[in-house]
Design an enzyme around this catalytic site. Structure first.
Site, PDB file in Angstrom:
ATOM      1  N   ARG A 136       0.955  -1.316   0.012  1.00  0.00           N
ATOM      2  CA  ARG A 136      -0.052  -0.105   0.148  1.00  0.00           C
ATOM      3  C   ARG A 136       0.801   1.308   0.007  1.00  0.00           C
ATOM      4  NH1 ARG A 136      -5.196  -1.478   2.387  1.00  0.00           N
ATOM      5  NH2 ARG A 136      -5.574  -3.242   1.716  1.00  0.00           N
ATOM      6  N   HIS A 166      -0.057  -3.976   6.893  1.00  0.00           N
ATOM      7  CA  HIS A 166       0.505  -2.612   7.309  1.00  0.00           C
ATOM      8  C   HIS A 166       1.719  -2.722   8.348  1.00  0.00           C
ATOM      9  CE1 HIS A 166      -3.250  -0.308   6.103  1.00  0.00           C
ATOM     10  NE2 HIS A 166      -2.562  -0.207   5.252  1.00  0.00           N
ATOM     11  N   CYS A 253      -6.029   1.102  13.667  1.00  0.00           N
ATOM     12  CA  CYS A 253      -6.475   1.547  12.485  1.00  0.00           C
ATOM     13  C   CYS A 253      -7.964   2.287  12.451  1.00  0.00           C
ATOM     14  CB  CYS A 253      -6.987   0.135  11.443  1.00  0.00           C
ATOM     15  SG  CYS A 253      -6.053  -1.067  11.581  1.00  0.00           S
TER      16      CYS A 253
END
Ligand code: CIR
Length: 258
Positions: A136, A166, A253
């Site tokens: 990403r 992530h 998140c």
């Protein structure tokens, strides 16, 4: 120590059941339960001496409750990112309004295409930022981030990652030199200088805890991680994030903390 005064969250939308996932075998999220878990998350944050801005659900973006990704907020500036996931890229335009309530236009920076960056790849340790190069977040995104941070006297270093979505899926800083590390991050040389708390593989999801003003919010259902965090001397709060886990999302998140 009080470090954060504000938190921004976004209510999950009904379309979250179609959010991106790498674990379809966990099933689709139960929307009603996700709302309840979100209520509990907000309540826990409010116990940590922060004000919480709650943005409305946005049905156009199934993953939009994960507000950590379209923005990065530092002590000195806010950065609107450029999410690398196509279905999430438009979320950057929807977070700007909320950020502008706290930052003036000259304190807001933007990651521009072809650079991509998602906030979940950025871990703040004081004025240094570790950034994961992931599916990403690309090299150009990291270059732009480094340049922006340097302008404000802050630094950045890249951490390659191979297995997790992530950076903060697998490593999280809890302040006081304490760092929760799991999987591919356990042996990374860049984290040697921290007091590393190694998360057992069966509880790897719970490496994603958040420190908020000396309280650590821990996902419910991970007793080894809970004990490890309590052994560090932190006050803890538990929040069940079962429905967000089905979308590869966790505690960090779901909010911007600053
Ligand atoms: C996604 O794949 O983008 C979402 N389903 C999960 C985002 C999790 N965000 C984060 O780790 N910062």
């Amino acid at each position: 120590m009080k470090k954060f005064s504000h938190v921004i969250v976004r209510r999950p939308c009904r379309a979250m059941v179609d959010g991106i996932t790498s674990a379809p075998e966990l099933g689709k999220p139960d929307y009603e339960l996700a709302l309840k878990e979100h209520d509990d998350y907000i309540a826990a944050l409010k116990q940590c001496d922060v004000d919480v801005t709650v943005l409305e659900a946005d049905e156009r973006y199934p993953d939009s409750c994960f507000v950590e990704d379209p923005a990065l907020i530092t002590r000195k500036c806010a950065i609107i990112t450029n999410p690398g996931a196509a279905s999430r890229n438009g979320e950057k335009n929807e977070i700007i309004g909320a950020v502008k309530k706290f930052f003036s236009d000259d304190q807001i920076e933007y990651i521009q295409s072809p650079g991509t960056l998602e906030g979940g790849d950025v871990m703040m340790v004081g004025d240094h930022f570790y950034v994961g190069r992931s599916a990403r977040t690309n090299e150009e995104g990291i270059r732009q981030l480094t340049e922006i941070l340097a302008k404000y006297g802050m630094t950045c270093s890249e951490v390659p990652l191979y297995k997790v979505l992530h950076l903060k899926t697998g490593v999280n800083y809890l302040e006081d030199n304490n760092m929760l590390v799991s999987g591919e991050f356990v042996e990374k040389p860049e984290f040697e200088k921290y007091n590393k708390v190694v998360i057992p593989e069966e509880e790897a999801y719970a490496a994603n805890c958040i420190w908020v003003n000396d309280t650590v919010i821990v996902p419910a259902g991970y007793p080894a991680v809970l004990k490890a965090v309590q052994d560090l001397g932190y006050k803890t709060l538990l929040v069940d994030t079962s429905e967000y886990r089905k979308l590869d999302g966790g505690l960090s998140c779901l909010s911007l903390r600053f």
